[in-house]
Design a protein around this motif. Sequence first.
Motif, PDB file in Angstrom:
ATOM      1  N   LYS A  98       2.098   5.680  -1.889  1.00  0.00           N
ATOM      2  CA  LYS A  98       1.714   4.584  -0.994  1.00  0.00           C
ATOM      3  C   LYS A  98       0.959   3.504  -1.765  1.00  0.00           C
ATOM      4  CE  LYS A  98       1.665   7.207   3.285  1.00  0.00           C
ATOM      5  NZ  LYS A  98       0.893   7.628   4.451  1.00  0.00           N
ATOM      6  N   ARG A  99       0.164   3.911  -2.758  1.00  0.00           N
ATOM      7  CA  ARG A  99      -0.519   2.924  -3.613  1.00  0.00           C
ATOM      8  C   ARG A  99       0.501   2.164  -4.461  1.00  0.00           C
ATOM      9  NH1 ARG A  99      -4.421   6.914  -3.474  1.00  0.00           N
ATOM     10  NH2 ARG A  99      -3.852   7.936  -5.416  1.00  0.00           N
ATOM     11  N   LEU A 100       1.556   2.839  -4.894  1.00  0.00           N
ATOM     12  CA  LEU A 100       2.628   2.180  -5.640  1.00  0.00           C
ATOM     13  C   LEU A 100       3.307   1.121  -4.769  1.00  0.00           C
ATOM     14  CD1 LEU A 100       4.456   2.030  -8.202  1.00  0.00           C
ATOM     15  CD2 LEU A 100       5.886   3.773  -7.103  1.00  0.00           C
ATOM     16  N   VAL A 101       3.555   1.440  -3.526  1.00  0.00           N
ATOM     17  CA  VAL A 101       4.160   0.477  -2.594  1.00  0.00           C
ATOM     18  C   VAL A 101       3.239  -0.718  -2.391  1.00  0.00           C
ATOM     19  CG1 VAL A 101       4.861   0.122  -0.182  1.00  0.00           C
ATOM     20  CG2 VAL A 101       5.648   2.147  -1.431  1.00  0.00           C
ATOM     21  N   ALA A 102       1.947  -0.471  -2.253  1.00  0.00           N
ATOM     22  CA  ALA A 102       0.986  -1.567  -2.092  1.00  0.00           C
ATOM     23  C   ALA A 102       0.992  -2.468  -3.326  1.00  0.00           C
ATOM     24  CB  ALA A 102      -0.413  -1.020  -1.839  1.00  0.00           C
ATOM     25  N   TYR A 103       1.083  -1.876  -4.505  1.00  0.00           N
ATOM     26  CA  TYR A 103       1.146  -2.657  -5.743  1.00  0.00           C
ATOM     27  C   TYR A 103       2.426  -3.495  -5.780  1.00  0.00           C
ATOM     28  CZ  TYR A 103       1.312  -3.806 -10.704  1.00  0.00           C
ATOM     29  OH  TYR A 103       1.390  -4.473 -11.896  1.00  0.00           O
ATOM     30  N   GLU A 104       3.534  -2.902  -5.373  1.00  0.00           N
ATOM     31  CA  GLU A 104       4.804  -3.630  -5.323  1.00  0.00           C
ATOM     32  C   GLU A 104       4.695  -4.824  -4.372  1.00  0.00           C
ATOM     33  OE1 GLU A 104       9.442  -2.445  -4.601  1.00  0.00           O
ATOM     34  OE2 GLU A 104       7.997  -1.787  -3.088  1.00  0.00           O
ATOM     35  N   GLU A 105       4.082  -4.619  -3.221  1.00  0.00           N
ATOM     36  CA  GLU A 105       3.914  -5.707  -2.250  1.00  0.00           C
ATOM     37  C   GLU A 105       3.056  -6.819  -2.838  1.00  0.00           C
ATOM     38  OE1 GLU A 105       2.401  -3.629   1.161  1.00  0.00           O
ATOM     39  OE2 GLU A 105       4.398  -2.921   1.745  1.00  0.00           O
ATOM     40  N   ARG A 165       9.440   1.736  -2.080  1.00  0.00           N
ATOM     41  CA  ARG A 165       9.502   2.426  -0.790  1.00  0.00           C
ATOM     42  C   ARG A 165      10.517   3.573  -0.859  1.00  0.00           C
ATOM     43  NH1 ARG A 165       6.999   0.273   3.713  1.00  0.00           N
ATOM     44  NH2 ARG A 165       6.043  -1.753   3.360  1.00  0.00           N
ATOM     45  N   ARG A 166      11.611   3.389  -1.613  1.00  0.00           N
ATOM     46  CA  ARG A 166      12.570   4.483  -1.780  1.00  0.00           C
ATOM     47  C   ARG A 166      11.947   5.635  -2.573  1.00  0.00           C
ATOM     48  NH1 ARG A 166      15.988   0.034  -1.515  1.00  0.00           N
ATOM     49  NH2 ARG A 166      15.984  -0.419  -3.742  1.00  0.00           N
ATOM     50  N   ILE A 167      11.086   5.292  -3.541  1.00  0.00           N
ATOM     51  CA  ILE A 167      10.352   6.326  -4.267  1.00  0.00           C
ATOM     52  C   ILE A 167       9.414   7.058  -3.306  1.00  0.00           C
ATOM     53  CG2 ILE A 167       8.524   6.675  -5.993  1.00  0.00           C
ATOM     54  CD1 ILE A 167       9.977   4.515  -7.696  1.00  0.00           C
ATOM     55  N   GLN A 168       8.704   6.307  -2.466  1.00  0.00           N
ATOM     56  CA  GLN A 168       7.816   6.924  -1.472  1.00  0.00           C
ATOM     57  C   GLN A 168       8.607   7.849  -0.557  1.00  0.00           C
ATOM     58  OE1 GLN A 168       5.654   4.175   1.079  1.00  0.00           O
ATOM     59  NE2 GLN A 168       5.080   5.811   2.469  1.00  0.00           N
ATOM     60  N   LEU A 169       9.777   7.413  -0.126  1.00  0.00           N
ATOM     61  CA  LEU A 169      10.609   8.236   0.750  1.00  0.00           C
ATOM     62  C   LEU A 169      11.001   9.534   0.051  1.00  0.00           C
ATOM     63  CD1 LEU A 169      12.124   8.596   3.433  1.00  0.00           C
ATOM     64  CD2 LEU A 169      14.049   7.376   2.387  1.00  0.00           C
ATOM     65  N   CYS A 170      11.371   9.467  -1.229  1.00  0.00           N
ATOM     66  CA  CYS A 170      11.721  10.679  -1.979  1.00  0.00           C
ATOM     67  C   CYS A 170      10.546  11.647  -2.033  1.00  0.00           C
ATOM     68  CB  CYS A 170      12.156  10.326  -3.405  1.00  0.00           C
ATOM     69  SG  CYS A 170      13.881   9.907  -3.558  1.00  0.00           S
TER      70      CYS A 170
END
Length: 131
Positions: free
Chosen positions: A115-122, A54-59
């Motif tokens: 956002k796909r990276l965040v979904a994968y993390e979740e 999520r911090r990556i997404q924010l960046c």
Amino acid sequence: MSLKISLKAGERLFVGGAVVQNGQTPCDLLILNDVPLLREKDILNEDEASTHCRRIQLCVQLMYMDTPNLSGYQKKYAQLVEELLVAAPSTAALVAEINHHLAFGQYYQALKSAKRLVAYEEELIRHVQSA
């Protein structure tokens, strides 16, 4: 090419550095040029960036929305990605996708990939919690 955005009553929209809020009735807006544009519901707030991805997404979001400070966000992004790849090498393909878009200045597409990276993390977190 123009973009038509339909806004609900009271809905906010970030358009090229400005926050626009709709009035009491629904409306349609036509965006006639290429500017950073995000709906309020798609904006990740700093306090919501509670995980590494999520911090990556924010960046990436800030690279898209705040171009005058781009170099600072790029440095932070590089640091976060380096840490992520050490901790979770399985994210490499998703990170490569984000990097590809960033390299070509395609910040909105990079944000969608983030956002796909965040979904994968979740998904990874759910898997660990169920084990």
